[in-house]
Write an enzyme that holds these catalytic residues in place. Structure first.
Site, PDB file in Angstrom:
ATOM      1  N   VAL A 181       0.812  -1.215   0.000  1.00 55.63           N
ATOM      2  CA  VAL A 181       0.000   0.000   0.000  1.00 55.63           C
ATOM      3  C   VAL A 181       0.849   1.270   0.000  1.00 55.63           C
ATOM      4  CG1 VAL A 181      -1.737   1.320   1.277  1.00 55.63           C
ATOM      5  CG2 VAL A 181      -1.901  -1.169   1.158  1.00 55.63           C
ATOM      6  N   GLY A 183       4.068   1.832  -0.676  1.00 59.12           N
ATOM      7  CA  GLY A 183       4.905   2.001  -1.849  1.00 59.12           C
ATOM      8  C   GLY A 183       4.130   2.435  -3.081  1.00 59.12           C
ATOM      9  N   HIS A 443     -29.562   6.957  -8.933  1.00 57.14           N
ATOM     10  CA  HIS A 443     -28.982   6.999 -10.274  1.00 57.14           C
ATOM     11  C   HIS A 443     -28.781   8.454 -10.698  1.00 57.14           C
ATOM     12  CE1 HIS A 443     -28.222   5.961 -14.463  1.00 57.14           C
ATOM     13  NE2 HIS A 443     -29.095   6.910 -14.803  1.00 57.14           N
TER      14      HIS A 443
END
Length: 464
Positions: A181, A183, A443
Protein backbone atom coordinates in the site's frame (compact mmCIF):
# COMPACT_ATOMS: atom_id res chain seq x y z
CA UNK A 1 1.97 11.73 41.75
CA UNK A 2 -1.17 11.88 39.57
CA UNK A 3 -3.75 9.10 39.86
CA UNK A 4 -5.66 8.08 36.72
CA UNK A 5 -8.12 5.39 35.82
CA UNK A 6 -6.36 4.94 32.46
CA UNK A 7 -3.04 6.06 31.01
CA UNK A 8 -2.65 5.46 27.29
CA UNK A 9 0.81 5.40 25.73
CA UNK A 10 0.56 6.84 22.21
CA UNK A 11 -1.82 9.33 20.62
CA UNK A 12 -2.33 7.72 17.22
CA UNK A 13 -5.78 6.62 16.01
CA UNK A 14 -5.91 3.77 18.51
CA UNK A 15 -4.67 5.83 21.44
CA UNK A 16 -6.63 9.03 20.97
CA UNK A 17 -9.88 7.24 20.13
CA UNK A 18 -9.47 5.01 23.19
CA UNK A 19 -8.81 8.10 25.32
CA UNK A 20 -11.88 9.97 24.09
CA UNK A 21 -14.14 6.94 24.60
CA UNK A 22 -12.68 6.36 28.09
CA UNK A 23 -13.38 9.98 29.00
CA UNK A 24 -16.91 9.77 27.61
CA UNK A 25 -17.50 6.76 29.87
CA UNK A 26 -16.39 8.66 32.96
CA UNK A 27 -12.82 7.40 33.35
CA UNK A 28 -10.09 9.86 34.33
CA UNK A 29 -7.75 9.58 31.37
CA UNK A 30 -4.28 10.70 30.31
CA UNK A 31 -2.31 10.15 27.12
CA UNK A 32 1.48 10.10 26.89
CA UNK A 33 2.86 11.44 23.61
CA UNK A 34 6.43 12.49 22.84
CA UNK A 35 5.78 14.17 19.48
CA UNK A 36 5.19 17.89 19.32
CA UNK A 37 1.70 17.18 17.98
CA UNK A 38 -0.97 14.57 18.64
CA UNK A 39 -2.23 12.02 16.15
CA UNK A 40 0.68 9.60 15.86
CA UNK A 41 2.11 8.37 12.58
CA UNK A 42 -1.27 8.47 10.83
CA UNK A 43 -1.97 12.17 11.19
CA UNK A 44 1.62 13.42 11.16
CA UNK A 45 3.60 11.32 8.70
CA UNK A 46 1.22 8.68 7.33
CA UNK A 47 -2.41 8.41 6.27
CA UNK A 48 -3.37 12.08 6.27
CA UNK A 49 -0.36 13.78 4.62
CA UNK A 50 -0.10 11.06 1.97
CA UNK A 51 -3.78 11.55 1.08
CA UNK A 52 -3.17 15.29 0.72
CA UNK A 53 -0.40 14.64 -1.83
CA UNK A 54 -2.50 11.99 -3.58
CA UNK A 55 -5.36 14.49 -3.90
CA UNK A 56 -3.07 17.25 -5.18
CA UNK A 57 -1.36 15.08 -7.77
CA UNK A 58 -4.62 13.49 -8.91
CA UNK A 59 -5.95 16.99 -9.53
CA UNK A 60 -2.82 17.64 -11.61
CA UNK A 61 -3.45 14.43 -13.56
CA UNK A 62 -7.04 15.48 -14.28
CA UNK A 63 -5.90 18.91 -15.50
CA UNK A 64 -3.24 17.40 -17.76
CA UNK A 65 -5.29 14.54 -19.21
CA UNK A 66 -9.04 15.17 -18.89
CA UNK A 67 -9.78 18.88 -18.67
CA UNK A 68 -9.41 19.49 -22.41
CA UNK A 69 -11.75 16.58 -23.18
CA UNK A 70 -14.46 18.39 -21.21
CA UNK A 71 -13.87 21.71 -22.96
CA UNK A 72 -11.75 23.18 -20.18
CA UNK A 73 -9.01 24.74 -22.29
CA UNK A 74 -5.94 26.56 -21.11
CA UNK A 75 -2.35 26.15 -20.09
CA UNK A 76 -1.63 23.10 -17.95
CA UNK A 77 -0.80 24.01 -14.34
CA UNK A 78 2.81 24.07 -13.22
CA UNK A 79 3.87 22.43 -9.95
CA UNK A 80 5.07 24.57 -7.06
CA UNK A 81 6.52 21.79 -4.91
CA UNK A 82 7.09 24.00 -1.88
CA UNK A 83 3.49 25.17 -1.99
CA UNK A 84 2.24 21.59 -2.36
CA UNK A 85 4.23 20.58 0.72
CA UNK A 86 2.89 23.64 2.55
CA UNK A 87 -0.66 22.54 1.68
CA UNK A 88 0.17 19.08 3.02
CA UNK A 89 1.56 20.57 6.23
CA UNK A 90 -1.54 22.73 6.66
CA UNK A 91 -3.75 19.63 6.39
CA UNK A 92 -1.62 17.95 9.06
CA UNK A 93 -1.92 21.01 11.31
CA UNK A 94 -5.68 21.19 11.00
CA UNK A 95 -6.06 17.55 11.96
CA UNK A 96 -3.59 17.46 14.84
CA UNK A 97 -5.01 20.66 16.33
CA UNK A 98 -8.42 19.04 16.05
CA UNK A 99 -7.28 16.15 18.25
CA UNK A 100 -5.83 18.61 20.76
CA UNK A 101 -9.21 20.38 20.89
CA UNK A 102 -10.98 17.06 21.48
CA UNK A 103 -8.62 16.30 24.36
CA UNK A 104 -9.45 19.61 26.02
CA UNK A 105 -13.17 19.15 25.36
CA UNK A 106 -13.14 15.71 26.99
CA UNK A 107 -10.79 16.74 29.85
CA UNK A 108 -8.04 14.34 28.80
CA UNK A 109 -4.55 15.16 30.11
CA UNK A 110 -1.72 15.19 27.57
CA UNK A 111 1.48 14.11 29.33
CA UNK A 112 4.25 15.31 27.00
CA UNK A 113 7.26 13.04 26.64
CA UNK A 114 8.21 9.41 26.05
CA UNK A 115 6.88 6.72 28.35
CA UNK A 116 8.24 3.66 30.08
CA UNK A 117 6.50 1.29 32.46
CA UNK A 118 8.76 0.72 35.49
CA UNK A 119 6.18 -1.48 37.24
CA UNK A 120 2.53 -2.43 37.12
CA UNK A 121 0.28 0.58 37.61
CA UNK A 122 3.00 3.17 36.96
CA UNK A 123 4.13 5.11 33.90
CA UNK A 124 7.33 7.14 33.94
CA UNK A 125 7.69 10.18 31.68
CA UNK A 126 10.96 12.03 32.14
CA UNK A 127 11.48 12.51 35.87
CA UNK A 128 7.80 12.11 36.72
CA UNK A 129 5.90 8.95 37.58
CA UNK A 130 2.14 8.70 37.11
CA UNK A 131 -0.19 6.04 38.53
CA UNK A 132 -3.12 4.37 36.80
CA UNK A 133 -5.39 1.40 37.40
CA UNK A 134 -5.08 0.51 33.72
CA UNK A 135 -2.22 1.12 31.28
CA UNK A 136 -2.88 0.87 27.54
CA UNK A 137 0.03 0.48 25.12
CA UNK A 138 -0.94 2.08 21.80
CA UNK A 139 2.54 3.10 20.66
CA UNK A 140 2.03 2.14 17.01
CA UNK A 141 4.67 1.06 14.52
CA UNK A 142 7.73 2.17 12.58
CA UNK A 143 9.05 1.34 9.11
CA UNK A 144 10.58 -2.12 8.87
CA UNK A 145 13.98 -2.87 7.35
CA UNK A 146 14.41 -4.73 4.06
CA UNK A 147 14.83 -8.40 5.09
CA UNK A 148 18.36 -9.68 4.46
CA UNK A 149 19.56 -6.51 2.75
CA UNK A 150 22.23 -3.88 3.44
CA UNK A 151 20.23 -0.66 3.58
CA UNK A 152 21.00 2.52 5.51
CA UNK A 153 18.14 5.01 5.80
CA UNK A 154 19.19 8.69 5.69
CA UNK A 155 15.71 10.15 4.89
CA UNK A 156 17.29 12.14 2.05
CA UNK A 157 18.34 9.69 -0.66
CA UNK A 158 17.20 6.45 0.97
CA UNK A 159 13.90 7.24 2.64
CA UNK A 160 10.98 5.71 4.45
CA UNK A 161 7.45 6.99 3.94
CA UNK A 162 8.32 9.80 6.38
CA UNK A 163 11.13 11.13 4.22
CA UNK A 164 9.11 10.61 1.04
CA UNK A 165 6.57 13.14 2.33
CA UNK A 166 9.12 15.95 2.57
CA UNK A 167 11.72 15.58 -0.17
CA UNK A 168 13.51 18.82 -0.95
CA UNK A 169 12.70 18.52 -4.65
CA UNK A 170 10.85 16.24 -7.05
CA UNK A 171 13.31 13.49 -8.06
CA UNK A 172 13.83 12.50 -11.68
CA UNK A 173 13.88 8.83 -10.73
CA UNK A 174 12.76 6.73 -7.77
CA UNK A 175 13.00 3.06 -6.87
CA UNK A 176 10.31 1.81 -4.50
CA UNK A 177 11.26 -1.31 -2.55
CA UNK A 178 7.97 -3.04 -1.77
CA UNK A 179 4.76 -3.33 -3.78
CA UNK A 180 2.33 -2.83 -0.91
CA UNK A 181 0.00 0.00 0.00
CA UNK A 182 2.57 2.60 1.08
CA UNK A 183 4.90 2.00 -1.85
CA UNK A 184 2.16 2.17 -4.47
CA UNK A 185 0.50 5.26 -3.01
CA UNK A 186 3.74 7.24 -2.77
CA UNK A 187 4.94 5.83 -6.08
CA UNK A 188 1.74 7.13 -7.68
CA UNK A 189 2.28 10.58 -6.19
CA UNK A 190 5.74 10.95 -7.70
CA UNK A 191 4.83 9.28 -10.99
CA UNK A 192 2.14 11.94 -11.52
CA UNK A 193 4.75 14.60 -10.78
CA UNK A 194 6.96 13.29 -13.59
CA UNK A 195 9.30 11.00 -11.65
CA UNK A 196 10.33 7.75 -13.31
CA UNK A 197 9.17 5.21 -10.73
CA UNK A 198 10.19 1.54 -10.57
CA UNK A 199 8.67 -0.76 -7.96
CA UNK A 200 10.62 -3.83 -6.84
CA UNK A 201 8.51 -6.50 -5.13
CA UNK A 202 9.84 -9.71 -3.58
CA UNK A 203 6.72 -11.74 -4.35
CA UNK A 204 5.43 -12.48 -7.84
CA UNK A 205 2.52 -10.06 -7.51
CA UNK A 206 1.95 -6.65 -5.95
CA UNK A 207 -0.35 -6.01 -2.96
CA UNK A 208 0.26 -9.33 -1.16
CA UNK A 209 -2.93 -10.81 0.28
CA UNK A 210 -5.16 -8.93 -2.16
CA UNK A 211 -7.62 -10.80 -4.39
CA UNK A 212 -5.39 -12.07 -7.22
CA UNK A 213 -7.66 -10.87 -10.04
CA UNK A 214 -7.80 -7.39 -8.53
CA UNK A 215 -4.01 -7.35 -8.05
CA UNK A 216 -3.38 -8.25 -11.71
CA UNK A 217 -5.79 -5.58 -12.95
CA UNK A 218 -4.32 -3.04 -10.54
CA UNK A 219 -0.78 -3.60 -11.78
CA UNK A 220 -1.84 -3.24 -15.42
CA UNK A 221 -3.61 0.06 -14.70
CA UNK A 222 -0.62 1.42 -12.78
CA UNK A 223 1.66 0.42 -15.65
CA UNK A 224 -0.57 2.39 -18.03
CA UNK A 225 -0.02 5.39 -15.76
CA UNK A 226 3.76 5.02 -16.09
CA UNK A 227 4.87 2.96 -13.10
CA UNK A 228 7.34 0.16 -13.86
CA UNK A 229 7.44 -3.13 -11.94
CA UNK A 230 10.03 -5.78 -11.17
CA UNK A 231 8.36 -8.67 -9.33
CA UNK A 232 9.86 -11.81 -7.87
CA UNK A 233 12.99 -9.89 -6.94
CA UNK A 234 15.01 -9.80 -3.70
CA UNK A 235 16.87 -6.58 -2.91
CA UNK A 236 20.31 -7.31 -1.44
CA UNK A 237 21.88 -3.86 -1.11
CA UNK A 238 21.17 -0.15 -1.46
CA UNK A 239 24.30 1.98 -1.79
CA UNK A 240 24.58 5.78 -1.97
CA UNK A 241 27.44 7.48 -3.82
CA UNK A 242 27.63 11.11 -4.86
CA UNK A 243 24.05 11.77 -3.81
CA UNK A 244 22.66 8.97 -6.01
CA UNK A 245 21.52 5.48 -5.06
CA UNK A 246 22.11 2.07 -6.58
CA UNK A 247 19.80 -0.82 -5.76
CA UNK A 248 21.19 -4.34 -6.19
CA UNK A 249 18.68 -7.16 -6.52
CA UNK A 250 18.36 -10.75 -7.70
CA UNK A 251 15.50 -12.30 -9.62
CA UNK A 252 14.24 -15.26 -7.64
CA UNK A 253 13.37 -17.34 -10.71
CA UNK A 254 16.96 -17.66 -11.94
CA UNK A 255 19.10 -15.98 -9.23
CA UNK A 256 20.40 -13.49 -11.82
CA UNK A 257 21.88 -10.25 -10.46
CA UNK A 258 20.68 -6.81 -11.55
CA UNK A 259 20.85 -3.21 -10.39
CA UNK A 260 18.95 0.04 -10.75
CA UNK A 261 20.16 3.59 -10.20
CA UNK A 262 17.88 6.34 -8.87
CA UNK A 263 17.82 9.76 -7.27
CA UNK A 264 15.72 8.44 -4.40
CA UNK A 265 14.97 5.00 -2.98
CA UNK A 266 11.78 4.58 -0.97
CA UNK A 267 11.91 1.62 1.42
CA UNK A 268 8.31 0.46 1.82
CA UNK A 269 8.62 -3.14 2.97
CA UNK A 270 6.08 -2.89 5.76
CA UNK A 271 6.11 -1.80 9.38
CA UNK A 272 7.02 -3.29 12.76
CA UNK A 273 5.66 -2.68 16.29
CA UNK A 274 7.21 0.24 18.19
CA UNK A 275 7.86 -1.06 21.70
CA UNK A 276 11.44 0.04 22.30
CA UNK A 277 12.00 1.81 25.61
CA UNK A 278 8.73 0.74 27.21
CA UNK A 279 10.38 -1.81 29.49
CA UNK A 280 8.37 -4.81 28.32
CA UNK A 281 11.16 -7.33 28.97
CA UNK A 282 11.56 -6.31 32.61
CA UNK A 283 7.80 -6.56 33.10
CA UNK A 284 7.71 -10.03 31.53
CA UNK A 285 5.14 -9.09 28.89
CA UNK A 286 4.84 -11.85 26.31
CA UNK A 287 5.50 -11.11 22.65
CA UNK A 288 4.61 -13.08 19.52
CA UNK A 289 7.37 -14.48 17.28
CA UNK A 290 6.92 -11.34 15.11
CA UNK A 291 7.60 -9.02 18.03
CA UNK A 292 3.97 -8.03 18.61
CA UNK A 293 2.45 -7.81 22.07
CA UNK A 294 0.36 -10.91 22.75
CA UNK A 295 -3.14 -10.07 24.00
CA UNK A 296 -6.33 -11.97 24.74
CA UNK A 297 -9.81 -11.20 23.39
CA UNK A 298 -10.10 -8.35 25.91
CA UNK A 299 -6.80 -6.76 24.79
CA UNK A 300 -5.13 -7.76 28.06
CA UNK A 301 -1.48 -8.80 28.16
CA UNK A 302 -0.25 -11.54 30.46
CA UNK A 303 0.54 -8.84 33.06
CA UNK A 304 -2.48 -7.66 35.05
CA UNK A 305 -3.50 -4.06 34.41
CA UNK A 306 -1.59 -3.68 31.13
CA UNK A 307 -3.43 -3.77 27.81
CA UNK A 308 -2.39 -3.21 24.19
CA UNK A 309 -4.14 -2.22 20.97
CA UNK A 310 -3.35 -1.27 17.38
CA UNK A 311 -0.14 -1.86 15.45
CA UNK A 312 1.74 -3.28 18.46
CA UNK A 313 -0.68 -6.24 18.50
CA UNK A 314 -1.36 -8.99 15.91
CA UNK A 315 -3.59 -8.24 12.94
CA UNK A 316 -3.60 -5.76 10.06
CA UNK A 317 -1.75 -2.52 10.73
CA UNK A 318 -4.67 -0.25 9.90
CA UNK A 319 -5.70 2.97 11.62
CA UNK A 320 -9.37 2.00 11.68
CA UNK A 321 -8.58 -1.41 13.18
CA UNK A 322 -6.74 0.42 15.98
CA UNK A 323 -9.66 2.83 16.42
CA UNK A 324 -12.16 -0.01 16.77
CA UNK A 325 -9.93 -1.73 19.30
CA UNK A 326 -9.56 1.55 21.19
CA UNK A 327 -13.31 1.96 21.49
CA UNK A 328 -13.84 -1.69 22.41
CA UNK A 329 -11.14 -1.61 25.11
CA UNK A 330 -12.49 1.63 26.60
CA UNK A 331 -15.89 0.00 26.94
CA UNK A 332 -14.35 -3.10 28.52
CA UNK A 333 -12.43 -0.98 31.05
CA UNK A 334 -15.67 0.80 31.90
CA UNK A 335 -17.40 -2.49 32.61
CA UNK A 336 -19.20 -2.80 29.30
CA UNK A 337 -18.95 -5.40 26.53
CA UNK A 338 -16.55 -4.09 23.89
CA UNK A 339 -16.26 -6.04 20.64
CA UNK A 340 -14.51 -5.88 17.25
CA UNK A 341 -15.65 -7.98 14.30
CA UNK A 342 -12.33 -8.83 12.65
CA UNK A 343 -14.12 -10.46 9.71
CA UNK A 344 -15.41 -7.06 8.61
CA UNK A 345 -12.40 -4.75 8.52
CA UNK A 346 -12.02 -3.05 5.14
CA UNK A 347 -8.71 -2.27 3.48
CA UNK A 348 -8.17 0.57 1.01
CA UNK A 349 -5.40 1.71 -1.34
CA UNK A 350 -5.88 5.39 -2.24
CA UNK A 351 -4.37 5.41 -5.72
CA UNK A 352 -6.44 6.13 -8.81
CA UNK A 353 -8.34 3.98 -9.31
CA UNK A 354 -8.78 3.13 -5.65
CA UNK A 355 -8.71 -0.46 -4.45
CA UNK A 356 -10.86 -1.61 -1.55
CA UNK A 357 -11.70 -4.97 -0.06
CA UNK A 358 -13.49 -6.58 2.86
CA UNK A 359 -13.99 -10.17 3.89
CA UNK A 360 -12.54 -13.21 2.14
CA UNK A 361 -10.77 -13.40 -1.20
CA UNK A 362 -11.56 -15.97 -3.84
CA UNK A 363 -8.22 -17.65 -3.12
CA UNK A 364 -9.08 -18.02 0.58
CA UNK A 365 -12.49 -19.51 -0.23
CA UNK A 366 -10.89 -22.03 -2.58
CA UNK A 367 -8.34 -22.95 0.07
CA UNK A 368 -11.15 -23.56 2.56
CA UNK A 369 -13.02 -25.66 0.01
CA UNK A 370 -16.09 -23.50 0.47
CA UNK A 371 -18.80 -23.44 -2.20
CA UNK A 372 -19.25 -19.85 -3.39
CA UNK A 373 -20.50 -17.77 -6.29
CA UNK A 374 -19.05 -14.65 -7.88
CA UNK A 375 -20.91 -11.54 -9.02
CA UNK A 376 -18.86 -9.13 -11.13
CA UNK A 377 -19.66 -5.81 -12.69
CA UNK A 378 -17.38 -3.52 -14.70
CA UNK A 379 -17.40 0.24 -14.10
CA UNK A 380 -17.55 0.61 -17.89
CA UNK A 381 -21.23 -0.29 -17.47
CA UNK A 382 -21.76 2.52 -14.96
CA UNK A 383 -23.02 5.78 -16.48
CA UNK A 384 -21.51 8.04 -13.82
CA UNK A 385 -18.09 6.38 -14.11
CA UNK A 386 -18.01 6.77 -17.91
CA UNK A 387 -18.98 10.45 -17.66
CA UNK A 388 -16.12 11.04 -15.18
CA UNK A 389 -13.38 9.18 -17.10
CA UNK A 390 -13.43 6.55 -14.33
CA UNK A 391 -14.56 3.42 -16.16
CA UNK A 392 -11.48 1.34 -15.33
CA UNK A 393 -12.00 -1.47 -12.84
CA UNK A 394 -14.80 -3.59 -11.48
CA UNK A 395 -16.71 -4.80 -8.43
CA UNK A 396 -16.33 -8.43 -7.44
CA UNK A 397 -18.76 -9.81 -4.88
CA UNK A 398 -18.41 -13.24 -3.29
CA UNK A 399 -21.39 -15.00 -1.72
CA UNK A 400 -22.07 -18.41 -0.20
CA UNK A 401 -23.41 -20.70 -2.92
CA UNK A 402 -26.20 -22.12 -0.75
CA UNK A 403 -27.23 -19.29 1.59
CA UNK A 404 -26.28 -16.30 -0.64
CA UNK A 405 -24.69 -14.65 2.41
CA UNK A 406 -22.01 -12.14 1.39
CA UNK A 407 -18.54 -13.46 2.21
CA UNK A 408 -16.39 -10.73 0.72
CA UNK A 409 -16.19 -7.92 -1.79
CA UNK A 410 -13.28 -6.49 -3.80
CA UNK A 411 -13.47 -3.23 -5.70
CA UNK A 412 -11.05 -1.53 -8.04
CA UNK A 413 -12.50 1.67 -9.37
CA UNK A 414 -13.65 5.20 -8.53
CA UNK A 415 -14.34 5.95 -4.83
CA UNK A 416 -13.78 2.28 -3.97
CA UNK A 417 -12.78 3.22 -0.43
CA UNK A 418 -16.19 4.77 0.17
CA UNK A 419 -18.23 2.23 -1.78
CA UNK A 420 -16.89 -0.74 0.19
CA UNK A 421 -18.70 0.35 3.35
CA UNK A 422 -22.07 -0.55 1.87
CA UNK A 423 -20.88 -4.14 1.90
CA UNK A 424 -19.32 -3.75 5.36
CA UNK A 425 -22.70 -2.80 6.80
CA UNK A 426 -24.38 -5.63 4.88
CA UNK A 427 -21.87 -8.18 6.18
CA UNK A 428 -22.14 -6.86 9.74
CA UNK A 429 -25.84 -7.71 9.65
CA UNK A 430 -25.34 -11.05 7.87
CA UNK A 431 -27.01 -9.89 4.65
CA UNK A 432 -27.35 -11.90 1.48
CA UNK A 433 -26.31 -10.61 -1.91
CA UNK A 434 -30.01 -10.50 -2.80
CA UNK A 435 -30.63 -8.10 0.11
CA UNK A 436 -28.16 -5.65 -1.39
CA UNK A 437 -29.46 -6.28 -4.92
CA UNK A 438 -33.03 -5.41 -3.87
CA UNK A 439 -31.98 -2.14 -2.20
CA UNK A 440 -32.74 0.93 -4.30
CA UNK A 441 -29.59 2.86 -5.31
CA UNK A 442 -29.68 6.44 -6.57
CA UNK A 443 -28.98 7.00 -10.27
CA UNK A 444 -26.50 7.98 -11.54
CA UNK A 445 -23.99 7.01 -8.85
CA UNK A 446 -20.91 4.83 -8.63
CA UNK A 447 -22.76 2.82 -5.96
CA UNK A 448 -24.99 1.30 -8.65
CA UNK A 449 -22.00 -0.87 -9.57
CA UNK A 450 -22.23 -2.46 -6.12
CA UNK A 451 -25.89 -3.32 -6.70
CA UNK A 452 -25.12 -4.70 -10.16
CA UNK A 453 -22.42 -6.99 -8.73
CA UNK A 454 -24.94 -8.22 -6.15
CA UNK A 455 -27.46 -8.81 -8.94
CA UNK A 456 -24.77 -10.76 -10.78
CA UNK A 457 -24.67 -13.18 -7.84
CA UNK A 458 -28.24 -14.06 -8.77
CA UNK A 459 -30.00 -13.88 -12.14
CA UNK A 460 -27.53 -11.38 -13.60
CA UNK A 461 -26.64 -7.72 -13.70
CA UNK A 462 -28.89 -5.38 -15.69
CA UNK A 463 -26.25 -3.26 -17.42
CA UNK A 464 -23.71 -5.97 -18.20
Amino acid sequence: MAQYDVIIIGSGPGGYVCAIRCAQLGLRTAVVEGRETLGGTCLNVGCIPSKALLHATHSLHEAEHNFAKMGLKGKSPSVDWKQMLAYKDDVIGQNTKGIEFLFKKNKIDWIKGWASIPEVGKVRVGDDTHEARHIVIASGSVSAAVPGAEVEIDEKVVVTSTGALELGSIPKSMVVVGGGVIGLEMGSVYCRLGTEVTVIEYLDAITPGQDAEVARTFQKLLQKQGLKFVTGAAVSKVEVKGGKARVDYKLRKDDSAHDLKADVVLVATGRKPLTEGLGLDALGIKLTPRGQIAVDDRYATNVDGIHAIGDVTPGPMLAHKAEDEGMALAEILAGQAGHVNYDVIPGVIYTHPEVASVGMTEEQLKEEGRAYKVGKFSFMGNGRAKANFAGDGFVKMLADKETDRILGCHVIGPMAGDLIHEVCVAMEFGAAAEDLARTCHAHPTYSEAMREAALACGDGAIHA
